[in-house]
Design an enzyme around this catalytic site. Sequence first.
Site, mmCIF file in Angstrom:
data_model
loop_
_atom_site.group_PDB
_atom_site.id
_atom_site.type_symbol
_atom_site.label_atom_id
_atom_site.label_comp_id
_atom_site.label_asym_id
_atom_site.label_seq_id
_atom_site.Cartn_x
_atom_site.Cartn_y
_atom_site.Cartn_z
ATOM 1 N N ASP A 292 -3.894 18.592 -15.328
ATOM 2 C CA ASP A 292 -4.274 17.246 -15.759
ATOM 3 C C ASP A 292 -3.801 17.113 -17.209
ATOM 4 O O ASP A 292 -4.337 17.759 -18.111
ATOM 5 C CB ASP A 292 -5.796 17.083 -15.629
ATOM 6 C CG ASP A 292 -6.258 15.665 -15.935
ATOM 7 O OD1 ASP A 292 -5.613 15.005 -16.780
ATOM 8 O OD2 ASP A 292 -7.268 15.223 -15.355
ATOM 9 N N ARG B 95 0.835 -1.209 0.000
ATOM 10 C CA ARG B 95 0.000 0.000 0.000
ATOM 11 C C ARG B 95 0.869 1.258 0.000
ATOM 12 O O ARG B 95 0.491 2.299 -0.525
ATOM 13 C CB ARG B 95 -0.965 0.006 1.195
ATOM 14 C CG ARG B 95 -1.702 1.351 1.349
ATOM 15 C CD ARG B 95 -3.030 1.254 2.094
ATOM 16 N NE ARG B 95 -2.985 0.489 3.299
ATOM 17 C CZ ARG B 95 -2.440 0.916 4.456
ATOM 18 N NH1 ARG B 95 -1.896 2.109 4.538
ATOM 19 N NH2 ARG B 95 -2.462 0.132 5.509
ATOM 20 N N TYR C 159 -12.968 16.852 -16.531
ATOM 21 C CA TYR C 159 -13.643 15.550 -16.592
ATOM 22 C C TYR C 159 -14.815 15.574 -15.587
ATOM 23 O O TYR C 159 -14.681 16.122 -14.484
ATOM 24 C CB TYR C 159 -12.636 14.442 -16.269
ATOM 25 C CG TYR C 159 -13.290 13.138 -15.914
ATOM 26 C CD1 TYR C 159 -14.162 12.520 -16.802
ATOM 27 C CD2 TYR C 159 -13.065 12.532 -14.687
ATOM 28 C CE1 TYR C 159 -14.799 11.334 -16.469
ATOM 29 C CE2 TYR C 159 -13.682 11.344 -14.339
ATOM 30 C CZ TYR C 159 -14.556 10.752 -15.240
ATOM 31 O OH TYR C 159 -15.190 9.581 -14.903
ATOM 32 N N LYS D 34 -5.777 5.931 -19.525
ATOM 33 C CA LYS D 34 -5.978 6.363 -20.905
ATOM 34 C C LYS D 34 -4.721 6.066 -21.737
ATOM 35 O O LYS D 34 -4.401 4.918 -21.957
ATOM 36 C CB LYS D 34 -6.373 7.840 -20.911
ATOM 37 C CG LYS D 34 -7.465 8.189 -19.883
ATOM 38 C CD LYS D 34 -8.776 7.524 -20.205
ATOM 39 C CE LYS D 34 -9.870 7.575 -19.164
ATOM 40 N NZ LYS D 34 -9.844 8.374 -18.018
HETATM 41 N N1 LCS Z 1 -8.831 13.203 -15.758
HETATM 42 C C1 LCS Z 1 -9.312 13.130 -17.019
HETATM 43 C C2 LCS Z 1 -8.931 14.170 -18.016
HETATM 44 C C3 LCS Z 1 -10.153 12.078 -17.366
HETATM 45 O O1 LCS Z 1 -10.598 12.014 -18.628
HETATM 46 C C4 LCS Z 1 -10.516 11.108 -16.401
HETATM 47 C C5 LCS Z 1 -11.427 9.971 -16.727
HETATM 48 C C6 LCS Z 1 -9.988 11.230 -15.101
HETATM 49 C C7 LCS Z 1 -9.151 12.299 -14.820
HETATM 50 C C8 LCS Z 1 -10.301 10.213 -14.027
HETATM 51 O O2 LCS Z 1 -9.544 9.079 -14.272
HETATM 52 P P1 LCS Z 1 -9.966 7.572 -13.869
HETATM 53 O O3 LCS Z 1 -10.255 7.578 -12.403
HETATM 54 O O4 LCS Z 1 -11.172 7.226 -14.665
HETATM 55 O O5 LCS Z 1 -8.747 6.795 -14.211
HETATM 56 N N2 LCS Z 1 -12.138 10.129 -17.924
HETATM 57 C C9 LCS Z 1 -13.064 9.336 -18.407
HETATM 58 C C10 LCS Z 1 -13.774 9.577 -19.601
HETATM 59 O O6 LCS Z 1 -13.677 10.578 -20.305
HETATM 60 N N3 LCS Z 1 -14.580 8.564 -19.838
HETATM 61 O O7 LCS Z 1 -14.529 7.619 -18.834
HETATM 62 C C11 LCS Z 1 -13.549 8.058 -17.837
#
Ligand code: LCS
Length: 397
Positions: free
Chosen positions: A187, A62, A115, A212
């Site tokens: 981000d 952890r 997001y 991503k």
């Molecule tokens: N930042 C951005 C720019 C994102 O697009 C997302 C998720 C996150 C943070 C959060 O990340 P995660 O916890 O999902 O790894 N974006 C998503 C989207 O556009 N579609 O599904 C998830």
Amino acid sequence: MTAEELRSKHFATLCVHGSGEADKETGALNTPIYQSSTFAMHSAQEGAQLFAGEREGYVYTRIGNPTTAALEREMAFLEKGEKALALASGMAAASTAVLTAVSAGESIVASNCLYGGTHKLFKELLPRLNIEVIEVDATDARNVKKAMKSNTKLVYLESPANPSLSLNDIAACSAIAHEFGALTLVDNTFATPYFQRPLELGADIVLHSATKYISGHGDTIAGILISSADFIDRARGEIMRDLGGCISPFNSWLLLRGLKTLPVRIEKHSFNGMRVAKYLSFHPKIKNVWYPGLPTHPQYELAKRQMSGYGGIVAFEVKGGRKAGERLINAVELMTIAVSLGDVDTLIQMPSSMTHSTYSSEELAAVGIPEGLIRISVGIEHYRDLLEDLSQALGKV
Ligand code: LCS
């Protein structure tokens, strides 16, 4: 080649060869998966020293793990930061970063185009913890300056932003944050370090939803923060250790593997992205296209200045709004209707009813996101097949 010599090489070479610090124990070219929750200590005294922070070493996954440490080392190297912290998801990275930078009674100035999950965190959970979030149109750095308060500790940006592909002037916003003694977080999920390195532009913290492009294959949920050693040590020791949002060693290994092909994937995503954006911008049934690589993008000059490429995300609106957009989405045959992005497969979705359903209609309107906006995460298929799919789908609208 020494780590020092490697530093002068091109980014694509760095992604393949890494920081030059391969597995020291065995010489394994690819870091093994250390699938162990705990690590044996040699004595009670060594255990006490490890917990007191008087000795370096692994204790419990952890808090740290050798496979995860390799990923963190490579991400810090590529984003030009001192240290990195890998976490269970992009949202774990966002919440950990915010709680490291800001305490109750303090505030955040954030872009109003984020997001949808980040927006929800800012709108619902943080106010419950007495952290104020002031969302502004951060496409104009002057709005960031106007919103700054004496208790503002963090400026939170997303550039290019999900889903509107609007940009924030990272250098200008970071300078404003520093004037007020605050940190700037960017981000960088959409651009990746291949196209944009926010720390070099003056930002203090970089965040990735590594789910991503870092993973690239749609098989992992993960997040990463890159920053100064002080910030990352506090994020790990004071927040992640307590909230527990650690990444699994297997997922860290998948991301290490993803990093090796990041440059070729991003080049292809971007090549295809430009073709899809151009095709749509000339189509008579399309009202609007958002892509930072098109000269019609309102921040095209900024895109050219702070990014070295434009990526694989394209947003657009079909004439006829939401209903016509839904017809198009239902008519695609090769593309997959799915959220997430950055996968080798092309994904299509409607933010107002899916990823950004956490925004009210008024909030969407304020950000300039039409209800019928469609987002495509352009994959690495042959672009002619993608255009053919769009063409037949648009024929049914
Ligand atoms: N930042 C951005 C720019 C994102 O697009 C997302 C998720 C996150 C943070 C959060 O990340 P995660 O916890 O999902 O790894 N974006 C998503 C989207 O556009 N579609 O599904 C998830």
